[in-house]
Design an enzyme around this catalytic site. Structure first.
Site, PDB file in Angstrom:
ATOM      1  N   LEU A  40       0.897  -1.154   0.000  1.00 27.67           N
ATOM      2  CA  LEU A  40       0.000   0.000   0.000  1.00 27.67           C
ATOM      3  C   LEU A  40       0.929   1.196   0.000  1.00 27.67           C
ATOM      4  O   LEU A  40       1.884   1.238   0.782  1.00 27.67           O
ATOM      5  CB  LEU A  40      -0.857   0.031   1.268  1.00 27.67           C
ATOM      6  CG  LEU A  40      -2.027  -0.946   1.363  1.00 27.67           C
ATOM      7  CD1 LEU A  40      -2.655  -0.896   2.747  1.00 27.67           C
ATOM      8  CD2 LEU A  40      -3.069  -0.645   0.299  1.00 27.67           C
ATOM      9  N   ASP A  41       0.699   2.160  -0.882  1.00 27.50           N
ATOM     10  CA  ASP A  41       1.584   3.318  -0.909  1.00 27.50           C
ATOM     11  C   ASP A  41       1.466   4.092   0.399  1.00 27.50           C
ATOM     12  O   ASP A  41       0.539   3.891   1.178  1.00 27.50           O
ATOM     13  CB  ASP A  41       1.342   4.195  -2.139  1.00 27.50           C
ATOM     14  CG  ASP A  41      -0.057   4.773  -2.207  1.00 27.50           C
ATOM     15  OD1 ASP A  41      -0.487   5.411  -1.219  1.00 27.50           O
ATOM     16  OD2 ASP A  41      -0.716   4.612  -3.235  1.00 27.50           O
ATOM     17  N   ALA A  42       2.388   4.967   0.643  1.00 27.50           N
ATOM     18  CA  ALA A  42       2.427   5.714   1.906  1.00 27.50           C
ATOM     19  C   ALA A  42       1.144   6.509   2.131  1.00 27.50           C
ATOM     20  O   ALA A  42       0.718   6.689   3.275  1.00 27.50           O
ATOM     21  CB  ALA A  42       3.638   6.649   1.944  1.00 27.50           C
ATOM     22  N   ASP A  43       0.495   6.958   1.071  1.00 29.86           N
ATOM     23  CA  ASP A  43      -0.720   7.758   1.186  1.00 29.86           C
ATOM     24  C   ASP A  43      -1.974   6.923   1.418  1.00 29.86           C
ATOM     25  O   ASP A  43      -3.053   7.476   1.589  1.00 29.86           O
ATOM     26  CB  ASP A  43      -0.926   8.598  -0.073  1.00 29.86           C
ATOM     27  CG  ASP A  43       0.186   9.599  -0.287  1.00 29.86           C
ATOM     28  OD1 ASP A  43       0.800  10.015   0.713  1.00 29.86           O
ATOM     29  OD2 ASP A  43       0.433   9.969  -1.444  1.00 29.86           O
ATOM     30  N   SER A  44      -1.844   5.600   1.383  1.00 28.50           N
ATOM     31  CA  SER A  44      -2.993   4.716   1.549  1.00 28.50           C
ATOM     32  C   SER A  44      -2.984   4.065   2.926  1.00 28.50           C
ATOM     33  O   SER A  44      -1.950   3.948   3.568  1.00 28.50           O
ATOM     34  CB  SER A  44      -2.996   3.638   0.463  1.00 28.50           C
ATOM     35  OG  SER A  44      -3.086   4.246  -0.807  1.00 28.50           O
TER      36      SER A  44
END
Length: 188
Positions: A40-44
């Protein structure tokens, strides 16, 4: 061993620190020799599985197994039925064509706690929540798909992997647990 983790916003799905300001999985006290299954990307935010068994990667991530992952995306504006239909058919992105997916507008805002820091809000632009269920997961795919149909994602939360639901696990952001047989059975 298979672990479920509620990944908070701003945390990278890796153990190594590439930059001093980045938060990583290393700060959450996981057992040695586990690694994330997918990313999961850092923003998710949301459900992330970790394991010390390499076989989980292929079983859960390869599209040939059609293993579903469901996301709740808060998007700018109220998503139209036309945009939902485009998502369901698959979206042509500059570097690939997404596979068909399930997409629905959520009638009510889901009961997710507030994000820290909060998303940016504009008084003149409403938001809506959509549920997207995919069997593939390329880099920032959900965000790219919603943007391609004209509804940029403001907040993204993975809420389930197979039949394993984040809500049923009762994990707060930053919490994790080892999965037992009943939970493992729900994944498939």
């Amino acid at each position: 061993m298979l672990l479920a983790f509620h990944k908070p916003f701003g945390v990278l799905s890796q153990f190594s620190k590439e930059h001093p300001s980045h938060r990583t999985l290393a700060e959450f006290g996981f057992p040695k020799n586990v690694y994330p299954i997918g990313r999961l990307d850092a923003d998710s935010e949301g459900l992330l599985l970790l394991s010390d068994e390499a076989s989980w990667n292929d079983r859960l991530l390869h599209p040939r197994h059609a293993h579903e992952r469901t996301y709740h995306a808060q998007v700018e504006k109220v998503m139209t039925e036309e945009a939902l239909a485009s998502l369901r058919k698959g979206v042509k992105l500059p570097d690939f064509q997404t596979l068909p997916c399930k997409a629905e507008l959520l009638a009510e805002q889901p009961a997710h706690g507030p994000r820290i820091p909060p998303i940016r809000e504009r008084k003149s632009i409403p938001t809506s929540w959509v549920a997207l269920t995919l069997i593939e997961g390329k880099n920032r795919q959900v965000r790219r798909m919603t943007a391609a149909v004209g509804f940029p994602t403001l907040r993204l939360i993975r809420v389930s992997i197979g039949g394993l639901k984040l809500e049923a696990l009762r994990l707060g952001p930053g919490e994790w647990k080892e999965l037992g047989k009943p939970e493992l059975d729900r994944i498939f």
